[in-house]
Design a protein around this motif. Structure first.
Motif, short mmCIF file in Angstrom:
data_model
loop_
_atom_site.label_atom_id
_atom_site.label_comp_id
_atom_site.label_asym_id
_atom_site.label_seq_id
_atom_site.Cartn_x
_atom_site.Cartn_y
_atom_site.Cartn_z
N MET A 1 0.85 -1.18 0.00
CA MET A 1 0.00 0.00 0.00
C MET A 1 0.89 1.24 0.00
O MET A 1 1.26 1.74 1.05
N ASN A 2 1.26 1.70 -1.17
CA ASN A 2 2.10 2.88 -1.32
C ASN A 2 1.28 4.08 -1.72
O ASN A 2 0.19 3.95 -2.27
N VAL A 3 1.82 5.26 -1.52
CA VAL A 3 1.13 6.49 -1.90
C VAL A 3 1.08 6.60 -3.41
O VAL A 3 0.12 7.15 -3.95
N ASN A 4 2.04 6.09 -4.13
CA ASN A 4 2.03 6.13 -5.59
C ASN A 4 2.01 4.70 -6.14
O ASN A 4 1.13 3.95 -5.80
N GLU A 5 3.00 4.35 -6.96
CA GLU A 5 3.06 3.02 -7.56
C GLU A 5 3.59 2.00 -6.56
O GLU A 5 4.36 2.32 -5.67
N GLY A 6 3.23 0.75 -6.80
CA GLY A 6 3.82 -0.32 -6.03
C GLY A 6 5.25 -0.57 -6.48
O GLY A 6 6.18 -0.61 -5.68
N ILE A 7 5.44 -0.74 -7.81
CA ILE A 7 6.76 -0.95 -8.41
C ILE A 7 6.85 -0.04 -9.61
O ILE A 7 5.96 -0.02 -10.46
N ASN A 8 7.96 0.72 -9.72
CA ASN A 8 8.12 1.67 -10.82
C ASN A 8 9.52 1.52 -11.39
O ASN A 8 10.51 1.74 -10.69
N LEU A 9 9.60 1.15 -12.68
CA LEU A 9 10.87 1.16 -13.39
C LEU A 9 10.87 2.38 -14.30
O LEU A 9 9.99 2.54 -15.12
N ASP A 10 11.88 3.23 -14.14
CA ASP A 10 12.00 4.46 -14.92
C ASP A 10 13.35 4.43 -15.64
O ASP A 10 14.39 4.47 -14.99
N ASN A 11 13.30 4.32 -16.98
CA ASN A 11 14.52 4.25 -17.79
C ASN A 11 15.40 3.09 -17.31
O ASN A 11 16.60 3.24 -17.10
N SER A 12 14.76 1.94 -17.11
CA SER A 12 15.45 0.75 -16.60
C SER A 12 15.27 -0.40 -17.58
O SER A 12 14.15 -0.67 -18.01
N ASN A 13 16.35 -1.08 -17.91
CA ASN A 13 16.32 -2.14 -18.90
C ASN A 13 16.83 -3.45 -18.32
O ASN A 13 17.68 -3.46 -17.43
N LYS A 14 16.29 -4.55 -18.88
CA LYS A 14 16.75 -5.90 -18.58
C LYS A 14 16.62 -6.27 -17.10
O LYS A 14 17.50 -6.90 -16.52
N ASN A 15 15.52 -5.88 -16.48
CA ASN A 15 15.22 -6.25 -15.10
C ASN A 15 14.18 -7.36 -15.09
O ASN A 15 13.46 -7.56 -16.07
N THR A 16 14.08 -8.06 -13.98
CA THR A 16 13.04 -9.07 -13.79
C THR A 16 12.23 -8.71 -12.57
O THR A 16 12.78 -8.52 -11.48
N ILE A 17 10.91 -8.59 -12.76
CA ILE A 17 9.97 -8.36 -11.67
C ILE A 17 9.14 -9.63 -11.58
O ILE A 17 8.31 -9.89 -12.44
N THR A 18 9.37 -10.43 -10.56
CA THR A 18 8.69 -11.73 -10.49
C THR A 18 8.28 -12.05 -9.06
O THR A 18 8.99 -11.73 -8.10
N GLY A 19 7.08 -12.66 -8.94
CA GLY A 19 6.62 -13.15 -7.66
C GLY A 19 6.24 -12.08 -6.65
O GLY A 19 6.25 -12.36 -5.45
N ASN A 20 5.90 -10.89 -7.12
CA ASN A 20 5.55 -9.79 -6.20
C ASN A 20 4.04 -9.66 -6.05
O ASN A 20 3.28 -10.09 -6.90
N THR A 21 3.64 -9.01 -4.98
CA THR A 21 2.26 -8.61 -4.78
C THR A 21 2.24 -7.08 -4.74
O THR A 21 2.93 -6.48 -3.92
N ALA A 22 1.49 -6.47 -5.65
CA ALA A 22 1.36 -5.01 -5.71
C ALA A 22 -0.12 -4.67 -5.62
O ALA A 22 -0.81 -4.50 -6.63
N ASN A 23 -0.63 -4.61 -4.40
CA ASN A 23 -2.05 -4.38 -4.16
C ASN A 23 -2.28 -3.07 -3.44
O ASN A 23 -1.47 -2.64 -2.61
N ASN A 24 -3.42 -2.43 -3.75
CA ASN A 24 -3.95 -1.28 -3.02
C ASN A 24 -3.02 -0.06 -3.00
O ASN A 24 -2.97 0.67 -2.02
N ASN A 25 -2.28 0.16 -4.09
CA ASN A 25 -1.49 1.38 -4.24
C ASN A 25 -2.39 2.47 -4.81
O ASN A 25 -3.36 2.18 -5.50
#
Length: 104
Positions: A1-25
């Motif tokens: 529960m974040n004030v903005n995004e749960g996860i934010n990639l900005d000008n980011s390449n070749k990352n892996t976002i896996t197995g996360n829960t991003a609820n109620n942001n």
């Protein structure tokens, strides 16, 4: 529960976002902006966010978005998964998307 995004990639390449829960942001569950390309978003749960569940902006391309669950995000015109650009989608489960074949 974040004030903005749960996860934010900005000008980011070749990352892996896996197995996360991003609820109620308050905005997006997962957001990729400003040329965030060649990332993998796999096996995440994204529910009940104020705006889009997963949002990839127009200059974030060639991302793989596979096997995510996104439901109940935002109110129209927001989407559980919103795709702008050239991204790959397979096996995602959601109620709404702005392009066909993103969710099944």
């Amino acid at each position: 529960m974040n004030v903005n995004e749960g996860i934010n990639l900005d000008n980011s390449n070749k990352n892996t976002i896996t197995g996360n829960t991003a609820n109620n942001n308050t905005t997006d569950g997962i957001l990729l902006t400003n040329n965030s390309s060649s990332n993998k978003i796999i096996g995440n749960t994204i529910n009940g966010n104020g705006e889009d569940g997963i949002f990839l902006n127009a200059v974030s391309n060639e991302n793989d978005v596979f096997v995510n669950r996104a439901f109940g995000n935002g109110v129209l015109p927001f989407f559980d998964i919103e795709n702008l650009g050239t991204n790959n989608f397979k096996g995602n489960k959601c109620d709404t998307s702005n392009q066909p074949n993103i969710c099944n």
